[in-house]
Enzyme design. Structure first.
Site, PDB file in Angstrom:
ATOM      1  N   ASP A  98      -4.639  -4.369  -3.934  1.00  0.00           N
ATOM      2  CA  ASP A  98      -3.563  -5.297  -3.612  1.00  0.00           C
ATOM      3  C   ASP A  98      -4.106  -6.215  -2.528  1.00  0.00           C
ATOM      4  O   ASP A  98      -4.676  -5.726  -1.542  1.00  0.00           O
ATOM      5  CB  ASP A  98      -2.334  -4.539  -3.119  1.00  0.00           C
ATOM      6  CG  ASP A  98      -1.135  -5.437  -2.873  1.00  0.00           C
ATOM      7  OD1 ASP A  98      -0.937  -6.378  -3.657  1.00  0.00           O
ATOM      8  OD2 ASP A  98      -0.395  -5.181  -1.905  1.00  0.00           O
ATOM      9  N   ARG A 155      -6.420  -4.423 -11.608  1.00  0.00           N
ATOM     10  CA  ARG A 155      -5.020  -4.267 -11.196  1.00  0.00           C
ATOM     11  C   ARG A 155      -4.090  -4.582 -12.351  1.00  0.00           C
ATOM     12  O   ARG A 155      -4.215  -5.607 -13.009  1.00  0.00           O
ATOM     13  CB  ARG A 155      -4.706  -5.206 -10.026  1.00  0.00           C
ATOM     14  CG  ARG A 155      -3.214  -5.345  -9.703  1.00  0.00           C
ATOM     15  CD  ARG A 155      -2.807  -4.556  -8.516  1.00  0.00           C
ATOM     16  NE  ARG A 155      -1.374  -4.486  -8.320  1.00  0.00           N
ATOM     17  CZ  ARG A 155      -0.720  -5.033  -7.304  1.00  0.00           C
ATOM     18  NH1 ARG A 155      -1.364  -5.711  -6.391  1.00  0.00           N
ATOM     19  NH2 ARG A 155       0.578  -4.859  -7.199  1.00  0.00           N
ATOM     20  N   ARG A 213      -1.834   1.424  -6.904  1.00  0.00           N
ATOM     21  CA  ARG A 213      -2.612   0.278  -7.369  1.00  0.00           C
ATOM     22  C   ARG A 213      -4.078   0.409  -7.001  1.00  0.00           C
ATOM     23  O   ARG A 213      -4.410   0.969  -5.953  1.00  0.00           O
ATOM     24  CB  ARG A 213      -2.056  -1.025  -6.838  1.00  0.00           C
ATOM     25  CG  ARG A 213      -2.076  -1.126  -5.330  1.00  0.00           C
ATOM     26  CD  ARG A 213      -1.033  -2.062  -4.850  1.00  0.00           C
ATOM     27  NE  ARG A 213       0.226  -1.346  -4.777  1.00  0.00           N
ATOM     28  CZ  ARG A 213       1.151  -1.559  -3.874  1.00  0.00           C
ATOM     29  NH1 ARG A 213       0.993  -2.490  -2.988  1.00  0.00           N
ATOM     30  NH2 ARG A 213       2.250  -0.883  -3.865  1.00  0.00           N
TER      31      ARG A 213
END
Length: 175
Positions: free
Chosen positions: A110, A98, A107
């Site tokens: 998360d 990330r 992303r």
């Protein structure tokens, strides 16, 4: 001097177990693999997984011009205090690749803390319960599957009540 039996000493030395709910999300690369790897690292570094929701595909929230997400919620038992739990989760995100470049952007992974027991924490880098959980259908659908009766300590509503009241009409469907 007060006598303490060995069983009393053992009990008092045991770390306190806490229940935390986490939300995992990803919309880049092999999304299912990212969720699985994150779950493994959470079990290894943060706490014992008690329950895991189904995986849901969800429309992006915030910045809508990006690929759909896969999301799931996890309940864990953890001995880590909230700040240390956050540090471990950020470390897991980094380990999985990330990079924080754009708020609400694409992303690899998360991991959010949705709640930690009934604690209320309002610090610059840590807010518990998650401040937007009641506004996000993708969060509530996944959490409702594994923790529908948990009551938000500020709003005084269960997860299932928050889901019923949620104004977000974003698409969330089983993967």
């Amino acid at each position: 001097m007060e006598y303490m039996s060995s069983s009393t000493l053992k009990q008092s030395a045991l770390p306190e177990l806490n229940i935390a709910a986490l939300l995992l999300g990803t919309n880049l690369g092999d999304r299912l693999s990212h969720l699985d790897k994150a779950s493994g690292f959470i079990e290894q570094d943060a706490g014992t997984i008690l329950e895991k929701s189904s995986v849901y595909e969800t429309a992006p929230w915030g910045i809508t011009e990006q690929d759909n997400f896969l999301n799931c919620a996890i309940l864990i038992n953890t001995i880590l205090p909230p700040k240390h739990l956050l540090d471990q989760l950020l470390s897991i995100e980094k380990r999985l690749g990330r990079e924080r470049t754009e708020k609400w952007g694409p992303r690899i992974i998360d991991i959010d803390i949705l709640y930690y027991n009934q604690d209320i924490i309002n610090e610059p880098d840590l807010k518990i319960p998650h401040p937007f959980m009641q506004d996000r259908r993708f969060t509530l659908v996944t959490l409702n599957e594994i923790s529908s009766n948990w009551e938000h300590p500020i709003l005084k509503k269960t997860v299932s009540q928050m889901l019923l009241d949620c104004k977000d009409d974003s698409l969330v469907w089983p993967y």
